[in-house]
Design an enzyme around this catalytic site. Structure first.
Site, PDB file in Angstrom:
ATOM      1  N   HIS A  90      15.933  45.566  19.649  1.00 52.28           N
ATOM      2  CA  HIS A  90      15.622  46.666  19.371  1.00 52.28           C
ATOM      3  C   HIS A  90      16.689  47.105  19.934  1.00 52.28           C
ATOM      4  CE1 HIS A  90      11.321  46.120  18.731  1.00 52.28           C
ATOM      5  NE2 HIS A  90      11.666  45.209  19.366  1.00 52.28           N
ATOM      6  N   GLU A 128      38.107  42.984  47.033  1.00 53.70           N
ATOM      7  CA  GLU A 128      36.547  43.148  46.786  1.00 53.70           C
ATOM      8  C   GLU A 128      35.666  42.880  47.929  1.00 53.70           C
ATOM      9  OE1 GLU A 128      38.014  42.309  44.453  1.00 53.70           O
ATOM     10  OE2 GLU A 128      37.719  43.439  42.648  1.00 53.70           O
ATOM     11  N   LYS A 130      44.873  43.250  39.504  1.00 53.78           N
ATOM     12  CA  LYS A 130      45.085  42.684  41.338  1.00 53.78           C
ATOM     13  C   LYS A 130      46.629  43.628  41.613  1.00 53.78           C
ATOM     14  CE  LYS A 130      42.113  39.003  41.757  1.00 53.78           C
ATOM     15  NZ  LYS A 130      42.574  37.343  42.175  1.00 53.78           N
ATOM     16  N   GLY A 164      36.490  28.677  40.710  1.00 49.61           N
ATOM     17  CA  GLY A 164      36.227  29.499  40.834  1.00 49.61           C
ATOM     18  C   GLY A 164      34.435  29.577  40.235  1.00 49.61           C
ATOM     19  N   ARG A 165      35.098  29.593  38.788  1.00 57.89           N
ATOM     20  CA  ARG A 165      33.582  30.054  37.958  1.00 57.89           C
ATOM     21  C   ARG A 165      32.979  28.587  37.278  1.00 57.89           C
ATOM     22  NH1 ARG A 165      38.793  30.440  35.706  1.00 57.89           N
ATOM     23  NH2 ARG A 165      39.863  29.331  34.548  1.00 57.89           N
ATOM     24  N   LYS A 223      36.272  31.831  47.916  1.00 56.45           N
ATOM     25  CA  LYS A 223      37.787  30.541  47.515  1.00 56.45           C
ATOM     26  C   LYS A 223      38.328  30.955  49.169  1.00 56.45           C
ATOM     27  CE  LYS A 223      39.272  27.753  44.385  1.00 56.45           C
ATOM     28  NZ  LYS A 223      39.686  27.112  43.466  1.00 56.45           N
ATOM     29  N   GLU A 241      36.961  33.676  30.982  1.00 53.51           N
ATOM     30  CA  GLU A 241      37.777  33.382  32.276  1.00 53.51           C
ATOM     31  C   GLU A 241      38.957  31.860  31.635  1.00 53.51           C
ATOM     32  OE1 GLU A 241      37.255  33.299  36.252  1.00 53.51           O
ATOM     33  OE2 GLU A 241      38.267  35.835  36.285  1.00 53.51           O
TER      34      GLU A 241
END
Ligand code: F6P
Length: 553
Positions: A393, A220, A517, A276-277, A214, A362
Site C-alpha cells: 500500500h 555514539e 566520523k 562488525g556486520r 567491537k 557496507e
C-alpha cells in the site's frame, strides 16, 4: 585464488565469461516470463532448491539454463570457490585490514578446528559462549542482582551498526521466544532522544546496560554509555561501585573497556577476525541470548552452521548462496538494476531489511578492486524493504508499473510463529495469499488484451496494464524458528560474499565510513565553542553559523 583471477583482476568486464554473459543478455532481449513458463512445463520444479528448512523458488527470474550456466562460469573464472575456501581456512582475505574473516567459526561445533595465525580459535569461541550462557542464566533466573539487591528486569543494549542491527533485528524476529516478563531495548543513535525514550520508564535498580562495541571507541556508543551511566548513578544515588552490577561490555578491546570503568570480568570477548556486520552470533549477541535464552541461541547458531556447510560443500548447481549472488550480478551488471528489495511477509522480520542494508551495502559498496584500481562495473545494490503487506500500500506501485527494474526477495512462512491472539481471523493465510499473489502479479502481469476483455474503456487500458516480468525469489520455510533465522542470515552473508568475490572487491573493510566520523569530530567544537574549523567549505560554514544563531550562541 586462481591464476586467471589474479591476472584478470580489474578487467572483469573484459573476460570471455563476462562478454559471453553480455552477448547472451542481448540475445535474450526482453523475453517474458510468460514465455519462459509456457516453453517449459517443468520450470517451477527445476528452478527450485532447498537448503535446510528453506525452500528457494527462483523460477520467476529472467534466466534460462544457459544464463545459469554462464553465470556459474563467471563464478568459476573469478575464483569464488577458492576465495570461499580461503575464508573458511582463516586466511587473511580482508587484505586492506590484514585480517582473517572467520564469522563462520563462531557457529562451528566444538569439535571443529579453525586456525587463525596458527591458533585454533574454536576453544576460545566456545569458552565465550559458555561464559555468556552462565551469565544469561543468572540474569534470567533473577540470580544476578543489581546494586540495590533487586533482580534485573530490563536490558538496554547500547551499540551501533553491527553492534546493534543484528541483535535488534533478531530480537524482533524471535520475539515469540523471548522472556516476556523482561523488557529489552536497543539504543544506537547519538541523538539523546533514543536513550531518553529507552530508559524513561525504567527503574535503574532493575536495569542492565549491555555496551556493545567491537572497538569500544565508537563515539555514539561511548557517548550513550556515558549518559546511561549518569542516568543510572543519579537514579540510584550511588557511586561508581554500582557500575559493576549494571554494566557489561561486549568488545575486542579490553583496555578501552577498563578505561570506561567496566570491570573486565564483565566483558565478553570477541576477535578482530569477526567483522562488525558479521558479529551478532559472537558475544555481540549477548542481549539476544538474554532475551531468548542460551538454548535458542545455540539453535540459531546451528542454523547458521548448516548453511555454512552447504555453502562450503554443495556443488555449484545446488549451491543456494552462490545462485542468489549470481542472480544479483545478472541484474546489477547485465540489466542495470540499481536496487534490491527484501520483502518479508512476516511482521517479526520488520528489521530484516535494515539489518541487510549494513550487511550488503557496507560490504559491497566499493568502487575500487582489491588492488585499489577503479572498477568499471556496478558493485553492491541499494538494499531496501519493509514487511508485506504494508509495502503493497506504499511503494509496490512503483515496482509493478514504474520504470525501474527492482529484483525482490519474497520471504514467508507456512505457520505463524506464536500462539497468537485467539481471535485472529485466518490472518496468516491472508498474509501468505498476498505473498503468492504479489509474486504472480510481478512475474506475469496483466496484458492489454486481458484488461480489455474485462470491458475497461480504451483510454484506461494502458493505465491498468501490468507489464510483469519483474523478477522475484520466493523463500519459503515452515516457521520462523531460531534455526531458520540463522539459516536465513547465513544465506545472505554468503550471497554478499559471492558478489564481492566476483567483483574482486574487499567485502570486509569499510573505509567509507571514516571521513564523516573525522569531520564530525572537527565540526563539533565549532557548534559548541564557536571554534574556527580550518578548511570548512562555505556551505557548511554558513550552516554552522545559522545553527549557532538558532541555538542563541
Ligand atoms: O559504521 C562503521 C562501523 O565500524 C561498523 O562496521 C560497525 O559495525 C559499527 O561501526 C560499530 O562499531 P563498533 O562495534 O566498533 O562500535
Amino acid at each position: 585464488m586462481s591464476e586467471m583471477n589474479a591476472e584478470g583482476r580489474s578487467r572483469l568486464d573484459q573476460t570471455p565469461e563476462w562478454n559471453a554473459l553480455a552477448k547472451h543478455r542481448e540475445e535474450l532481449g526482453e523475453v517474458h516470463l510468460r514465455k519462459l513458463f509456457a516453453d517449459d512445463s517443468s520450470r517451477a520444479e527445476r528452478y527450485a532448491l532447498s537448503v535446510g528448512d528453506l525452500y528457494v523458488d527462483y523460477s520467476k527470474h529472467l534466466v534460462t539454463d544457459e544464463t545459469l550456466r554462464l553465470l556459474r562460469e563467471l563464478a568459476a573464472a573469478t575464483g569464488v570457490a577458492g576465495l570461499r575456501d580461503a575464508m573458511f581456512r582463516g586466511e587473511k582475505i580482508n587484505t586492506t585490514e590484514g585480517r582473517a574473516v572467520l564469522h563462520t567459526a563462531l557457529r562451528a561445533p566444538e569439535s571443529a578446528v579453525v586456525e587463525s595465525d596458527g591458533v585454533n580459535v574454536i576453544p576460545a569461541v566456545h569458552a565465550v559462549l559458555m561464559k555468556m550462557q552462565v551469565f544469561a542464566d543468572r540474569v534470567r533466573s533473577g540470580g544476578w542482582k543489581g546494586h540495590t539487591g533487586k533482580p534485573i528486569k530490563n536490558v538496554v543494549n547500547i551499540g551501533i551498526g553491527g553492534s546493534d542491527l543484528g541483535p535488534a533485528m533478531a530480537y524482533e524476529a524471535l520475539r515469540a521466544y523471548t522472556a516476556r516478563d523482561m523488557t529489552f531495548r536497543f539504543v544506537s543513535n547519538v541523538d539523546g532522544a533514543d536513550l531518553h525514550e529507552a530508559v524513561r520508564d525504567l527503574d535503574p535498580a532493575e536495569t542492565l546496560f549491555v555496551i556493545a562495541s567491537k572497538t569500544f571507541t565508537t563515539i555514539e556508543t561511548i557517548t550513550n554509555a556515558t549518559s546511561a551511566r549518569n542516568w543510572l548513578l543519579t537514579g540510584l544515588r550511588a557511586g561508581e561501585e554500582a557500575v559493576a552490577k549494571h554494566f557489561v561490555a561486549l568488545s575486542t578491546n579490553e583496555e578501552k573497556v577498563a578505561e570506561f570503568g567496566i570491570d573486565t570480568a564483565n566483558m565478553f570477548e570477541f576477535w578482530d577476525w569477526v567483522g562488525g556486520r558479521y558479529s551478532y552470533d559472537s558475544a555481540i549477541g549477548l542481549s539476544l541470548m538474554l532475551a531468548i535464552g542460551p538454548d535458542h541461541f545455540r539453535e540459531m547458531l546451528a542454523g547458521f552452521h548448516l548453511v555454512d556447510e552447504h555453502f562450503r560443500c554443495a556443488p555449484p548447481e545446488e549451491n543456494v548462496p552462490l545462485l542468489l549472488g549470481l542472480l544479483g550480478i545478472w541484474y546489477g551488471n547485465f540489466h542495470d538494476a540499481q536496487s534490491h528489495a527484501v520483502l518479508p511477509y512476516s511482521h517479526y522480520l520488520s528489521k530484516f531489511a535494515a539489518y541487510l542494508q549494513q550487511l550488503d551495502m557496507e560490504s559491497n559498496g566499493k568502487s575500487v578492486d582489491r588492488d585499489g584500481n577503479p572498477v568499471n562495473w556496478q558493485t553492491g545494490p541499494v538494499v531496501w524493504g519493509t514487511p508485506g503487506t504494508n509495502g503493497q500500500h506504499a511503494y509496490y506501485q512503483l515496482i509493478h508499473q514504474g520504470t525501474k527494474l527492482i529484483p525482490a526477495d519474497l520471504i514467508g512462512f507456512a505457520k505463524p510463529v506464536d500462539d497468537l491472539l485467539p481471535g485472529l481471523v485466518g490472518q496468516h493465510d491472508l498474509l501468505m495469499a498476498n505473498l503468492f499473489a504479489q509474486g504472480q502479479a510481478l512475474a506475469f502481469g496483466k496484458t492489454p488484451e486481458e484488461v480489455a476483455a474485462e470491458g475497461v474503456p480504451q483510454d484506461l487500458i494502458p493505465h491498468k496494464t501490468f507489464k510483469g516480468n519483474h523478477p522475484t525469489t520466493t523463500i519459503l520455510a515452515n516457521e520462523l524458528t531460531p534455526s531458520v533465522l540463522g539459516q536465513l542470515v547465513a544465506l545472505y552473508e554468503h550471497k554478499v560474499f559471492v558478489q564481492g568475490a566476483v567483483w574482486n572487491i574487499d567485502s570486509f573493510d569499510q573505509w567509507g565510513v571514516e571521513l564523516g566520523k573525522v569531520l564530525a569530530k572537527r565540526v563539533e567544537p565549532a557548534l559548541t565553542a564557536g571554534d574556527e574549523v580550518p578548511g570548512l567549505d562555505a556551505s557548511t560554514a554558513a550552516l554552522v553559523a545559522r545553527y549557532r544563531s538558532l541555538r542563541g550562541r
